[in-house]
Design a protein around this motif. Structure first.
Motif, PDB file in Angstrom:
ATOM      1  N   VAL A  33       0.782  -1.212   0.102  1.00 61.30           N
ATOM      2  CA  VAL A  33      -0.127  -0.089  -0.116  1.00 61.30           C
ATOM      3  C   VAL A  33       0.790   1.009   0.154  1.00 61.30           C
ATOM      4  O   VAL A  33       1.862   1.178   0.617  1.00 61.30           O
ATOM      5  CB  VAL A  33      -0.859   0.063   1.296  1.00 61.30           C
ATOM      6  CG1 VAL A  33      -1.715   1.531   1.126  1.00 61.30           C
ATOM      7  CG2 VAL A  33      -1.894  -1.134   1.336  1.00 61.30           C
ATOM      8  N   THR A  34       0.663   2.314  -0.902  1.00 61.10           N
ATOM      9  CA  THR A  34       1.466   3.425  -0.705  1.00 61.10           C
ATOM     10  C   THR A  34       0.759   4.343  -0.111  1.00 61.10           C
ATOM     11  O   THR A  34      -0.451   4.499  -0.317  1.00 61.10           O
ATOM     12  CB  THR A  34       2.086   3.954  -2.056  1.00 61.10           C
ATOM     13  OG1 THR A  34       0.821   3.922  -3.037  1.00 61.10           O
ATOM     14  CG2 THR A  34       2.894   2.979  -2.619  1.00 61.10           C
ATOM     15  N   MET A  35       1.497   5.156   0.693  1.00 60.11           N
ATOM     16  CA  MET A  35       0.767   6.516   1.288  1.00 60.11           C
ATOM     17  C   MET A  35       1.851   7.869   1.007  1.00 60.11           C
ATOM     18  O   MET A  35       3.004   7.483   0.705  1.00 60.11           O
ATOM     19  CB  MET A  35       0.612   6.265   2.750  1.00 60.11           C
ATOM     20  CG  MET A  35      -0.591   5.518   2.911  1.00 60.11           C
ATOM     21  SD  MET A  35      -0.864   5.469   4.668  1.00 60.11           S
ATOM     22  CE  MET A  35      -2.010   4.084   4.785  1.00 60.11           C
ATOM     23  N   ALA A  36       1.132   9.104   1.169  1.00 59.56           N
ATOM     24  CA  ALA A  36       2.060  10.053   1.068  1.00 59.56           C
ATOM     25  C   ALA A  36       2.833  10.121   2.167  1.00 59.56           C
ATOM     26  O   ALA A  36       2.648   9.583   3.271  1.00 59.56           O
ATOM     27  CB  ALA A  36       1.306  11.483   0.999  1.00 59.56           C
ATOM     28  N   PRO A  37       4.121  10.643   2.280  1.00 54.43           N
ATOM     29  CA  PRO A  37       5.112  10.392   3.157  1.00 54.43           C
ATOM     30  C   PRO A  37       4.356  11.109   4.700  1.00 54.43           C
ATOM     31  O   PRO A  37       3.856  12.317   4.222  1.00 54.43           O
ATOM     32  CB  PRO A  37       6.615  11.020   2.830  1.00 54.43           C
ATOM     33  CG  PRO A  37       6.397  11.020   1.411  1.00 54.43           C
ATOM     34  CD  PRO A  37       4.831  11.066   1.164  1.00 54.43           C
TER      35      PRO A  37
END
Ligand code: ADP
Ligand code: MG
Length: 350
Positions: free
Chosen positions: A344-348
């Motif tokens: 899953v990617t998220m904004a840092p």
């Protein structure tokens, strides 16, 4: 079974505590909905509003099906409740406890006895009708409490941390019984817990709450594999988290690359999140461009699985857990691989 709708249900207490922000929630007929979150996030307050033990602030509405029950007291709602501390009458027998509500409602003795027998069978306590409740184990008491809650054939079953007082092993056994029972009854049920394992095992859907607000609603799988935000990702299970830059179809890190999940946005710094059980640990000699390289800093054999902690130059070591046999010693260079579907990617984080 009945559906339940909360619309703009906020709750402030007289002492100024804002327990709930305006809350919207739809509960499907017959589903078990779990309210999950840390202590103080507003789970019990939400449940008590559905029960009719608390009333929402101005403007909030509670509907059972088409019926507006916002201002109805508990005895007019047709709800059954089960609490952590059982709340049984200690000086009464099992049967008397279960029959208590029916007696108040003047249900005839014959039918009362019949229903008590049926309920005892349902919760696997056949033959214990005459036993005093203070002679029962914790698990048995909790099943009496459940039978008593079901005795009035409620439209809705409400359970507030019902297993918390039981020891770990019993908790798991009762949890699995309860799961079967709720499914076979097909009753609309709302179950409050701070325990994510319980939430996963029992919920058709889970509502994760944080400080009086809903953080995410979804099936156990959605919540576990696709946490909507940092709070859910950190609260549910162990999660790895590494920072990188989106480059082509890969996430570039100083120590290698990871595949990009379908939801990634190109060209941006991004954070990849993935579960320990989705990490494949491989020998450094088999590492290719689709791996991350690192140094194994700790290895724990846990019997059913092995846990590896790998330093890859991120803020925290990556945790890998695998049930496959394979062993590397701490201090070795190692590589890991994670499938795209597990990321899953998220904004840092700021
Ligand atoms: P949870 O069940 O998730 O632990 P609660 O719904 O019991 O949380 O409580 C939410 C918040 O409201 C907490 O800050 C709690 O201290 C506060 N609270 C709950 N009941 C009352 C009350 N009767 N009076 C004042 N504050 C309350
Ligand atoms: Mg509570």
């Amino acid at each position: 079974a009945v559906s339940i709708r909360l619309s703009q249900c906020a709750k402030s207490f007289a002492n100024g505590t804002r327990a709930l922000q305006p809350l919207d929630l739809q509960i499907h007929p017959g589903e078990t909905l779990v309210l999950l979150g840390p202590s103080g996030c507003g789970k019990t307050t939400t449940l008590r509003m559905i029960a009719g033990l608390e009333f929402p602030d101005e403007g909030g509405r509670v509907l059972f099906g088409e019926e507006d029950v916002t201002m109805l007291p508990i005895e007019k709602r047709g709800v059954g409740m089960v609490f952590q501390n059982y709340a049984l009458f200690p000086n009464m027998s099992v049967g008397e406890n279960i029959a208590y509500g029916m007696k108040i409602r003047k249900i005839a003795a014959g039918e009362r006895a019949e229903r008590v027998e049926r309920l005892l069978e349902m919760v696997h306590l056949q033959g214990l009708s005459h036993r005093r409740v203070d002679q029962l184990s914790g698990g048995q008491k909790q099943r009496v409490a459940l039978a008593r809650a079901l005795a009035m054939e409620p439209r809705v079953l409400l359970l507030d941390e019902p297993l918390t007082a039981l020891d770990a092993k019993l908790r798991e056994a009762v949890r699995s019984d309860l799961n079967k029972l709720l499914r076979s009854l097909g009753i609309t049920a709302i179950y409050v817990t701070h325990d994510q394992g319980e939430a996963m095992a029992l919920g058709d859907r889970i509502v994760v709450m944080e400080r009086g607000k809903i953080s995410q609603i979804g099936t156990p799988q959605e919540i576990y594999y696709h946490p909507a935000n940092d709070f859910v990702a950190e609260f549910i299970g162990a999660m790895n988290r590494v920072d990188g830059i989106v480059a082509g179809d890969r996430l570039q890190l100083p120590t290698g690359t990871l595949p990009l999940p379908p939801d990634a946005v190109a060209g941006q710094p991004a954070q990849a999140l993935f579960r320990p059980e989705d990490v494949e640990v491989i020998d450094i000699t088999e590492a290719d461009a689709h791996c991350l390289r690192g140094k194994l800093i700790n290895t724990f054999f846990l019997g059913d699985r092995t846990r590896f902690e790998i330093e890859i130059g991120a803020e925290r070591p990556v945790i890998a857990e695998t049930s496959r046999r394979g062993w590397w010693e701490a201090g070795q260079q190692i590589a890991i691989r994670v499938p795209a579907t597990a990321l899953v990617t998220m904004a840092p984080r700021a």
